[in-house]
Design an enzyme around this catalytic site. Structure first.
Site, PDB file in Angstrom:
ATOM      1  N   LYS A 180      -8.556  34.884  36.414  1.00 38.10           N
ATOM      2  CA  LYS A 180      -9.896  34.477  36.793  1.00 38.10           C
ATOM      3  C   LYS A 180      -9.935  34.474  38.324  1.00 38.10           C
ATOM      4  O   LYS A 180      -9.386  33.580  38.982  1.00 38.10           O
ATOM      5  CB  LYS A 180     -10.193  33.073  36.231  1.00 38.10           C
ATOM      6  CG  LYS A 180     -11.580  32.565  36.556  1.00 38.10           C
ATOM      7  CD  LYS A 180     -11.516  31.745  37.835  1.00 38.10           C
ATOM      8  CE  LYS A 180     -12.813  31.164  38.289  1.00 38.10           C
ATOM      9  NZ  LYS A 180     -13.565  31.980  39.235  1.00 38.10           N
ATOM     10  N   GLU A 255      -0.364  26.282  44.464  1.00 41.56           N
ATOM     11  CA  GLU A 255      -0.205  26.473  45.913  1.00 41.56           C
ATOM     12  C   GLU A 255      -1.542  26.127  46.541  1.00 41.56           C
ATOM     13  O   GLU A 255      -2.565  26.706  46.188  1.00 41.56           O
ATOM     14  CB  GLU A 255       0.185  27.914  46.239  1.00 41.56           C
ATOM     15  CG  GLU A 255       1.660  28.217  45.960  1.00 41.56           C
ATOM     16  CD  GLU A 255       2.635  27.301  46.684  1.00 41.56           C
ATOM     17  OE1 GLU A 255       2.299  26.786  47.772  1.00 41.56           O
ATOM     18  OE2 GLU A 255       3.739  27.077  46.145  1.00 41.56           O
ATOM     19  N   CYS A 289      -4.150  30.057  54.246  1.00 41.61           N
ATOM     20  CA  CYS A 289      -3.545  28.746  53.989  1.00 41.61           C
ATOM     21  C   CYS A 289      -2.474  28.451  55.030  1.00 41.61           C
ATOM     22  O   CYS A 289      -2.168  27.300  55.290  1.00 41.61           O
ATOM     23  CB  CYS A 289      -2.975  28.697  52.589  1.00 41.61           C
ATOM     24  SG  CYS A 289      -1.865  30.058  52.287  1.00 41.61           S
ATOM     25  N   GLU A 390      -7.801  20.137  56.188  1.00 39.42           N
ATOM     26  CA  GLU A 390      -7.825  21.588  56.319  1.00 39.42           C
ATOM     27  C   GLU A 390      -9.264  22.045  56.571  1.00 39.42           C
ATOM     28  O   GLU A 390     -10.175  21.688  55.830  1.00 39.42           O
ATOM     29  CB  GLU A 390      -7.299  22.217  55.026  1.00 39.42           C
ATOM     30  CG  GLU A 390      -7.274  23.718  55.090  1.00 39.42           C
ATOM     31  CD  GLU A 390      -6.706  24.333  53.820  1.00 39.42           C
ATOM     32  OE1 GLU A 390      -7.195  23.988  52.730  1.00 39.42           O
ATOM     33  OE2 GLU A 390      -5.786  25.153  53.931  1.00 39.42           O
TER      34      GLU A 390
HETATM   35  P1  NAP Z   1     -10.947  26.698  45.310  1.00 38.27           P
HETATM   36  O1  NAP Z   1     -12.347  26.344  45.462  1.00 38.27           O
HETATM   37  O2  NAP Z   1      -9.963  25.672  44.885  1.00 38.27           O
HETATM   38  O3  NAP Z   1     -10.929  27.912  44.298  1.00 38.27           O
HETATM   39  C1  NAP Z   1      -9.754  28.562  43.870  1.00 38.27           C
HETATM   40  C2  NAP Z   1      -9.978  29.109  42.482  1.00 38.27           C
HETATM   41  O4  NAP Z   1     -10.130  28.026  41.554  1.00 38.27           O
HETATM   42  C3  NAP Z   1     -11.249  29.935  42.367  1.00 38.27           C
HETATM   43  O5  NAP Z   1     -11.015  31.001  41.487  1.00 38.27           O
HETATM   44  C4  NAP Z   1     -12.219  28.937  41.774  1.00 38.27           C
HETATM   45  O6  NAP Z   1     -13.308  29.525  41.112  1.00 38.27           O
HETATM   46  C5  NAP Z   1     -11.325  28.199  40.815  1.00 38.27           C
HETATM   47  N1  NAP Z   1     -11.869  26.918  40.358  1.00 38.27           N
HETATM   48  C6  NAP Z   1     -12.895  26.189  40.865  1.00 38.27           C
HETATM   49  N2  NAP Z   1     -13.086  25.065  40.138  1.00 38.27           N
HETATM   50  C7  NAP Z   1     -12.158  25.068  39.159  1.00 38.27           C
HETATM   51  C8  NAP Z   1     -11.834  24.174  38.093  1.00 38.27           C
HETATM   52  N3  NAP Z   1     -12.482  23.028  37.892  1.00 38.27           N
HETATM   53  N4  NAP Z   1     -10.793  24.499  37.275  1.00 38.27           N
HETATM   54  C9  NAP Z   1     -10.098  25.633  37.479  1.00 38.27           C
HETATM   55  N5  NAP Z   1     -10.385  26.522  38.453  1.00 38.27           N
HETATM   56  C10 NAP Z   1     -11.382  26.242  39.298  1.00 38.27           C
HETATM   57  O7  NAP Z   1     -10.356  27.326  46.643  1.00 38.27           O
HETATM   58  P2  NAP Z   1     -11.055  28.449  47.532  1.00 38.27           P
HETATM   59  O8  NAP Z   1     -12.151  27.784  48.262  1.00 38.27           O
HETATM   60  O9  NAP Z   1     -11.367  29.630  46.716  1.00 38.27           O
HETATM   61  O10 NAP Z   1      -9.838  28.866  48.479  1.00 38.27           O
HETATM   62  C11 NAP Z   1      -9.497  28.189  49.651  1.00 38.27           C
HETATM   63  C12 NAP Z   1      -8.320  27.242  49.418  1.00 38.27           C
HETATM   64  O11 NAP Z   1      -7.196  27.963  48.952  1.00 38.27           O
HETATM   65  C13 NAP Z   1      -7.849  26.569  50.671  1.00 38.27           C
HETATM   66  O12 NAP Z   1      -7.640  25.203  50.433  1.00 38.27           O
HETATM   67  C14 NAP Z   1      -6.511  27.244  50.977  1.00 38.27           C
HETATM   68  O13 NAP Z   1      -5.599  26.500  51.706  1.00 38.27           O
HETATM   69  C15 NAP Z   1      -6.024  27.543  49.636  1.00 38.27           C
HETATM   70  N6  NAP Z   1      -5.034  28.615  49.688  1.00 38.27           N
HETATM   71  C16 NAP Z   1      -3.724  28.281  49.518  1.00 38.27           C
HETATM   72  C17 NAP Z   1      -2.747  29.256  49.574  1.00 38.27           C
HETATM   73  C18 NAP Z   1      -1.311  28.897  49.356  1.00 38.27           C
HETATM   74  O14 NAP Z   1      -0.558  29.745  48.939  1.00 38.27           O
HETATM   75  N7  NAP Z   1      -0.888  27.676  49.610  1.00 38.27           N
HETATM   76  C19 NAP Z   1      -3.096  30.587  49.788  1.00 38.27           C
HETATM   77  C20 NAP Z   1      -4.441  30.895  49.986  1.00 38.27           C
HETATM   78  C21 NAP Z   1      -5.400  29.886  49.914  1.00 38.27           C
HETATM   79  P3  NAP Z   1     -14.743  29.722  41.862  1.00 38.27           P
HETATM   80  O15 NAP Z   1     -14.610  30.873  42.731  1.00 38.27           O
HETATM   81  O16 NAP Z   1     -15.648  29.989  40.745  1.00 38.27           O
HETATM   82  O17 NAP Z   1     -15.024  28.455  42.590  1.00 38.27           O
END
Ligand code: NAP
Ligand code: MG
Length: 487
Positions: A180, A255, A289, A390
């Site tokens: 997804k 992560e 990240c 962040e």
């Molecule tokens: P996010 O909002 O947490 O979304 C990540 C994924 O989770 C998306 O596919 C999102 O779908 C999905 N999602 C949303 N609500 C959910 C739920 N209730 N249950 C299961 N899945 C759900 O994060 P983002 O805004 O896309 O990405 C930015 C974040 O990623 C930052 O915090 C960054 O630090 C982190 N990141 C971490 C790493 C690492 O390796 N540590 C690498 C890259 C990014 P939708 O698109 O539909 O919301």
């Protein structure tokens, strides 16, 4: 540039076929550099769609799990070749869909190709050990078996590399998957699916369901036929996923965020520190990240470092990442832009000094995109929001310190522990930093962002569920160990 992606409707990829969602609804994916430009329409899927995908992945397990590792590897090599052939097209799609510059998007797509090849080779490497039994007539050894169906939930910031660094190891060790992708980058993920399809991956081994995280996420994490969940994204969502996976006994890997520091010691090569801080903080518009967000500088070199940092940051060219000579693109979405601007406001309210930037960029074609200025604050203290949380945007917080010990204490004074860098020419400083820094990735004289696919990747503290991705470490998550005793 030629592009055949505009305004096409993309379907879910389930059991080897492209299928319309049972909702009958789509949403549009558009360009954050120019919101008039539609990249494509994507399925707004339902729990039923997820259940269908999981059932098809479960069904494919028997066949896929029993293939020789080298045969699974052969498929990954084919996908790699196809992605390499389509590199420019996929990279262009990524730039249009989430805004990172075209050279960065090409670099990321090549990384995807390399990851596929790395794990293709894993299909012929060892999966166990012989352990001497106390019974001299027995043979005792370990082997690794696949988890089963793995749910893959990915963010928008690395729309090719992250899906591939999860899918490739999952597949090589015999799992089948349902991915997804983030809504913002679902078309780019569909392009990856096309590569798997073209490689002739058997039906059901790889499935993609697009739609809202709040619907698809729980449908995937709560489905009892999903044996493992691998997630990259925000802490808020990650924790919820971990909890629900734990409650039903599924394996999970999270992560999440970072608040990555760079330390500039009194003996640092200042030009190098400035260049690498800028790369770490502003490349990909700060949406990594591992991006640099706090810069902790020794008092003796603070003014010199600051002046050079301001001068160089002012040279950054901003615009549509497909244009020649553009160094930094837009924020990936309107929500992202709003969130960055609200952090900048908080920084000002809480008493940090704004040195540079701080605004949305407007006027002319900028009005159609989510552009924000590279932003630098000073007089930032540990208790401020912009020090602790962040931001995921091009914002740096400068902190002045008197000693290296103080620098490391300040660097550790956050909940996150993903990545950290130091710039120094002194071996003792390097060793203190390496020993005392609480981060999964510790880097000396190099920017905080930047990972190699053959090395373990992941964070400490609140940045991770403490497992590691990539390299050999990926095996720990995507397999279970069986201890075998034969007499
Ligand atoms: P996010 O909002 O947490 O979304 C990540 C994924 O989770 C998306 O596919 C999102 O779908 C999905 N999602 C949303 N609500 C959910 C739920 N209730 N249950 C299961 N899945 C759900 O994060 P983002 O805004 O896309 O990405 C930015 C974040 O990623 C930052 O915090 C960054 O630090 C982190 N990141 C971490 C790493 C690492 O390796 N540590 C690498 C890259 C990014 P939708 O698109 O539909 O919301
Ligand atoms: Mg999101």
């Amino acid at each position: 540039m030629t592009i055949g992606i505009l305004k096409k409707t993309y379907l879910n990829f389930i059991n080897g076929e492209w299928i319309v969602s049972s909702s009958g609804q789509v949403y549009k994916s558009f360009n954050p550099a120019n919101t008039d430009e539609i990249i494509g329409y994507v399925q707004n899927s339902t729990t039923d769609d997820v259940n269908l995908a999981v059932a098809s992945a479960k069904n494919a397990l028997t066949f896929w799990g029993k293939l020789a590792g080298s045969d699974r590897g052969a498929y990954l090599y084919k996908v790699a070749d196809i992605l390499e052939r389509r590199l420019n097209e996929v990279a262009e799609c990524m730039t249009r869909e989430m805004g990172k510059t075209f050279p960065e998007a090409k670099g990321e797509t090549s990384r995807g190709v390399a990851i596929l090849r790395y794990y293709a080779g894993e299909g012929m490497r060892k999966v166990g050990d012989v352990i001497p039994s106390t019974d001299s007539k027995a043979l005792m050894f370990t082997s690794r078996v696949p988890l089963g169906v793995v749910g893959v939930i990915t963010p928008w910031n690395f729309p090719v590399a992250i899906p591939i660094w999860k899918m490739a190891p999952a597949l090589i060790y015999g799992n089948t998957i349902v991915i997804k992708p983030a809504q913002e980058t679902a078309v780019t993920c569909a392009k990856i699916m096309e590569c798997f399809e073209e490689a002739g991956i058997p039906a059901g081994v790889v499935n993609m369901v697009t739609g809202s995280g709040s619907v698809i996420g729980p449908a995937l994490t709560e489905n009892h036929d999903v044996n493992g969940i691998t997630f990259t994204g925000s802490n808020q969502v990650g924790k919820r996923i971990g909890k629900s996976a734990f409650e039903r006994g599924a394996k999970y890997q999270l992560e999440m965020g970072g608040k990555n520091p760079v330390i500039v010691a009194a003996d640092a090569d200042i030009d190098l520190a400035v260049e690498q801080t800028i790369n770490g903080a502003f490349r990909s518009t700060g949406q990594k990240c591992t991006a640099t967000s706090r810069v902790i500088v020794h008092r003796n070199v603070y003014e010199t470092f600051k002046e050079k940092l301001l001068t160089k940051t002012k040279e950054i060219t901003i615009g549509d990442g497909l244009e020649e000579g553009i160094w930094m693109g837009p924020s990936a979405s309107e929500n992202q832009l709003k969130s960055v601007l609200s952090y900048i406001e908080k920084g000002k309210q809480e008493g940090a000094t704004l040195l540079l930037g701080g605004n949305r960029i407007t006027g002319g074609s900028f009005d159609k995109g989510f552009f924000v200025e590279p932003t630098i604050f000073e007089n930032v203290t540990s208790r401020m929001t912009i020090f602790q949380e962040e931001i995921f945007g091009p914002v740096i917080a400068l902190v002045k310190v008197d000693t290296l010990e103080e620098a490391i204490n300040v660097a550790n004074d956050v909940e996150f522990g993903l990545s950290a860098s130091i710039f120094t020419t002194n071996i003792q400083n390097m060793l203190s930093f390496i020993n005392d820094m609480e981060a999964g990735l510790v880097r000396v004289n190099a920017e905080s962002a930047g990972v190699e696919l053959q090395a373990p990747f992941g964070g400490m503290k609140q940045s991770s569920s403490h497992s590691r991705e990539q390299g050999e470490a990926a095996k720990e998550f995507y397999t279970s160990i069986k201890t075998i005793f034969v007499k």
